[in-house]
Scaffold this motif. Structure first.
Motif, PDB file in Angstrom:
ATOM      1  N   VAL A  77       0.804  -1.086  -0.057  1.00 58.73           N
ATOM      2  CA  VAL A  77       0.011   0.057  -0.067  1.00 58.73           C
ATOM      3  C   VAL A  77       0.748   1.193  -0.043  1.00 58.73           C
ATOM      4  CG1 VAL A  77      -0.434   0.006   2.346  1.00 58.73           C
ATOM      5  CG2 VAL A  77      -2.110   1.129   1.086  1.00 58.73           C
ATOM      6  N   HIS A  78       1.992   1.463   0.739  1.00 56.20           N
ATOM      7  CA  HIS A  78       2.840   2.368   0.768  1.00 56.20           C
ATOM      8  C   HIS A  78       3.596   2.803  -0.611  1.00 56.20           C
ATOM      9  CE1 HIS A  78       2.007   3.222   5.015  1.00 56.20           C
ATOM     10  NE2 HIS A  78       2.061   1.857   5.224  1.00 56.20           N
ATOM     11  N   ARG A  79       3.884   1.607  -1.269  1.00 53.41           N
ATOM     12  CA  ARG A  79       4.653   1.798  -2.481  1.00 53.41           C
ATOM     13  C   ARG A  79       3.810   2.187  -3.683  1.00 53.41           C
ATOM     14  NH1 ARG A  79       6.120  -3.320  -4.756  1.00 53.41           N
ATOM     15  NH2 ARG A  79       5.112  -3.776  -3.579  1.00 53.41           N
ATOM     16  N   VAL A  80       2.441   1.527  -3.602  1.00 47.41           N
ATOM     17  CA  VAL A  80       1.441   1.861  -4.626  1.00 47.41           C
ATOM     18  C   VAL A  80       0.706   3.063  -4.499  1.00 47.41           C
ATOM     19  CG1 VAL A  80      -0.942   0.939  -5.405  1.00 47.41           C
ATOM     20  CG2 VAL A  80       0.989  -0.759  -4.915  1.00 47.41           C
ATOM     21  N   ARG A  81       0.454   3.719  -3.168  1.00 51.84           N
ATOM     22  CA  ARG A  81      -0.318   4.653  -3.069  1.00 51.84           C
ATOM     23  C   ARG A  81      -1.580   5.046  -3.721  1.00 51.84           C
ATOM     24  NH1 ARG A  81       3.681   9.902  -2.220  1.00 51.84           N
ATOM     25  NH2 ARG A  81       4.875   8.965  -0.551  1.00 51.84           N
ATOM     26  N   PRO A  82      -2.439   3.941  -3.073  1.00 51.17           N
ATOM     27  CA  PRO A  82      -3.799   4.177  -3.929  1.00 51.17           C
ATOM     28  C   PRO A  82      -4.623   5.116  -3.687  1.00 51.17           C
ATOM     29  CG  PRO A  82      -3.711   2.419  -2.249  1.00 51.17           C
ATOM     30  CD  PRO A  82      -2.633   2.964  -2.272  1.00 51.17           C
ATOM     31  N   ASP A  83      -5.780   5.575  -4.304  1.00 51.22           N
ATOM     32  CA  ASP A  83      -6.806   6.371  -4.147  1.00 51.22           C
ATOM     33  C   ASP A  83      -7.782   5.843  -3.293  1.00 51.22           C
ATOM     34  OD1 ASP A  83      -5.497   9.000  -5.500  1.00 51.22           O
ATOM     35  OD2 ASP A  83      -5.671   7.745  -7.147  1.00 51.22           O
ATOM     36  N   VAL A  84      -8.075   4.610  -3.609  1.00 39.43           N
ATOM     37  CA  VAL A  84      -9.202   3.690  -3.208  1.00 39.43           C
ATOM     38  C   VAL A  84      -8.791   2.433  -2.951  1.00 39.43           C
ATOM     39  CG1 VAL A  84     -11.408   2.746  -3.467  1.00 39.43           C
ATOM     40  CG2 VAL A  84     -10.843   5.229  -4.098  1.00 39.43           C
ATOM     41  N   ILE A  85      -9.181   1.823  -1.983  1.00 41.34           N
ATOM     42  CA  ILE A  85      -8.822   0.310  -1.651  1.00 41.34           C
ATOM     43  C   ILE A  85     -10.208  -0.535  -1.597  1.00 41.34           C
ATOM     44  CG2 ILE A  85      -7.549  -1.601  -0.314  1.00 41.34           C
ATOM     45  CD1 ILE A  85      -5.844   0.798   0.714  1.00 41.34           C
ATOM     46  N   THR A  86     -10.169  -1.656  -2.517  1.00 34.79           N
ATOM     47  CA  THR A  86     -11.341  -2.567  -2.286  1.00 34.79           C
ATOM     48  C   THR A  86     -10.748  -3.723  -1.700  1.00 34.79           C
ATOM     49  OG1 THR A  86     -11.149  -3.640  -4.552  1.00 34.79           O
ATOM     50  CG2 THR A  86     -12.367  -1.725  -4.164  1.00 34.79           C
ATOM     51  N   LEU A  87     -11.674  -4.327  -0.508  1.00 38.77           N
ATOM     52  CA  LEU A  87     -11.083  -5.147   0.078  1.00 38.77           C
ATOM     53  C   LEU A  87     -12.284  -6.512   0.053  1.00 38.77           C
ATOM     54  CD1 LEU A  87      -9.971  -3.808   3.360  1.00 38.77           C
ATOM     55  CD2 LEU A  87      -8.561  -4.757   1.522  1.00 38.77           C
ATOM     56  N   ASP A  88     -11.662  -7.700  -0.078  1.00 38.90           N
ATOM     57  CA  ASP A  88     -12.698  -9.054   0.073  1.00 38.90           C
ATOM     58  C   ASP A  88     -12.760  -9.199   1.776  1.00 38.90           C
ATOM     59  OD1 ASP A  88     -14.177 -11.288  -0.286  1.00 38.90           O
ATOM     60  OD2 ASP A  88     -12.649 -12.669  -0.757  1.00 38.90           O
ATOM     61  N   VAL A  89     -13.840  -9.863   2.217  1.00 35.01           N
ATOM     62  CA  VAL A  89     -13.681 -10.165   3.544  1.00 35.01           C
ATOM     63  C   VAL A  89     -12.833 -11.456   4.051  1.00 35.01           C
ATOM     64  CG1 VAL A  89     -15.158 -10.616   5.576  1.00 35.01           C
ATOM     65  CG2 VAL A  89     -15.890  -8.884   4.193  1.00 35.01           C
ATOM     66  N   VAL A  90     -13.275 -12.340   3.469  1.00 32.20           N
ATOM     67  CA  VAL A  90     -12.567 -13.895   3.751  1.00 32.20           C
ATOM     68  C   VAL A  90     -11.427 -14.014   2.925  1.00 32.20           C
ATOM     69  CG1 VAL A  90     -13.157 -16.225   3.738  1.00 32.20           C
ATOM     70  CG2 VAL A  90     -14.808 -14.817   4.424  1.00 32.20           C
ATOM     71  N   MET A  91     -10.158 -13.933   3.496  1.00 33.64           N
ATOM     72  CA  MET A  91      -9.026 -14.108   2.662  1.00 33.64           C
ATOM     73  C   MET A  91      -7.903 -14.555   3.848  1.00 33.64           C
ATOM     74  SD  MET A  91      -8.485 -10.491   0.460  1.00 33.64           S
ATOM     75  CE  MET A  91      -8.496  -9.368   2.365  1.00 33.64           C
ATOM     76  N   PRO A  92      -6.962 -15.612   3.155  1.00 36.46           N
ATOM     77  CA  PRO A  92      -6.081 -16.241   4.030  1.00 36.46           C
ATOM     78  C   PRO A  92      -5.151 -15.039   4.518  1.00 36.46           C
ATOM     79  CG  PRO A  92      -5.503 -16.534   1.629  1.00 36.46           C
ATOM     80  CD  PRO A  92      -6.892 -15.879   1.667  1.00 36.46           C
ATOM     81  N   ARG A  93      -4.430 -15.324   5.679  1.00 37.83           N
ATOM     82  CA  ARG A  93      -3.456 -14.689   6.399  1.00 37.83           C
ATOM     83  C   ARG A  93      -4.130 -13.459   6.978  1.00 37.83           C
ATOM     84  NH1 ARG A  93       2.059 -13.248   3.357  1.00 37.83           N
ATOM     85  NH2 ARG A  93       0.679 -12.235   1.922  1.00 37.83           N
ATOM     86  N   LEU A  94      -4.741 -12.574   6.291  1.00 40.52           N
ATOM     87  CA  LEU A  94      -5.276 -11.513   6.977  1.00 40.52           C
ATOM     88  C   LEU A  94      -6.808 -11.271   6.212  1.00 40.52           C
ATOM     89  CD1 LEU A  94      -4.891  -9.253   9.334  1.00 40.52           C
ATOM     90  CD2 LEU A  94      -3.579  -7.852   7.275  1.00 40.52           C
TER      91      LEU A  94
END
Length: 147
Positions: free
Chosen positions: A45-62
């Motif tokens: 996220v710090h390298r990409v510097r997005p304007d918006v983030i979309t997230l799924d809920v159920v994912m491995p690791r986090l």
């Protein structure tokens, strides 16, 4: 803003869903970067510097809810608009709101609804997303995503 319409970081463990979201947003002029789970999102996220983030809920690791909470806890990402794109339970929606999620779009979603939500979050000038979860609950069409 980064791309023509903005840069979106799409986070979903399903490669097909990531690609579907990517294509629909790129067709509307967004620049899209993807990550396979919440841990990868936090790594880039710090390298990409997005304007918006979309997230799924159920994912491995986090999962998406914990990822949103960590994004809100980081002063460098706390301001970023976050949308959950997932087949959420009411509990997950409530937990997401507490974690600072700005919008919810239920799978299966209509591509036009996806674009509308991302545009509103990029501009932050659309009507408030009070219909947070209900906006994307309409029936699916052959081009809809499921997950």
């Amino acid at each position: 803003m980064s791309g023509a319409s903005g840069r979106v970081l799409v986070v979903d463990d399903n490669r097909v869903i990531r690609q579907l979201i990517r294509v629909n947003l790129e067709l509307e002029g967004f620049e899209v970067v993807t990550a396979a789970d919440g841990a990868e999102c936090l790594d880039v996220v710090h390298r990409v510097r997005p304007d918006v983030i979309t997230l799924d809920v159920v994912m491995p690791r986090l999962d998406g809810i914990r990822t949103a909470a960590r994004l809100r806890a980081d002063p460098l990402t706390s301001h970023l608009p976050v949308a959950i794109i997932s087949a959420c339970t009411r509990y997950e929606v409530e937990t997401g709101i507490v974690a600072g999620v700005d919008a919810f779009l239920a799978k299966p979603f209509e591509p036009a609804d996806l674009v509308r939500v991302v545009r509103q979050l990029t501009r932050r000038d659309g009507p408030p997303l009070d219909d947070r979860y209900e906006a994307g609950r309409a029936g699916s069409t052959p081009g809809s995503a499921r997950g």
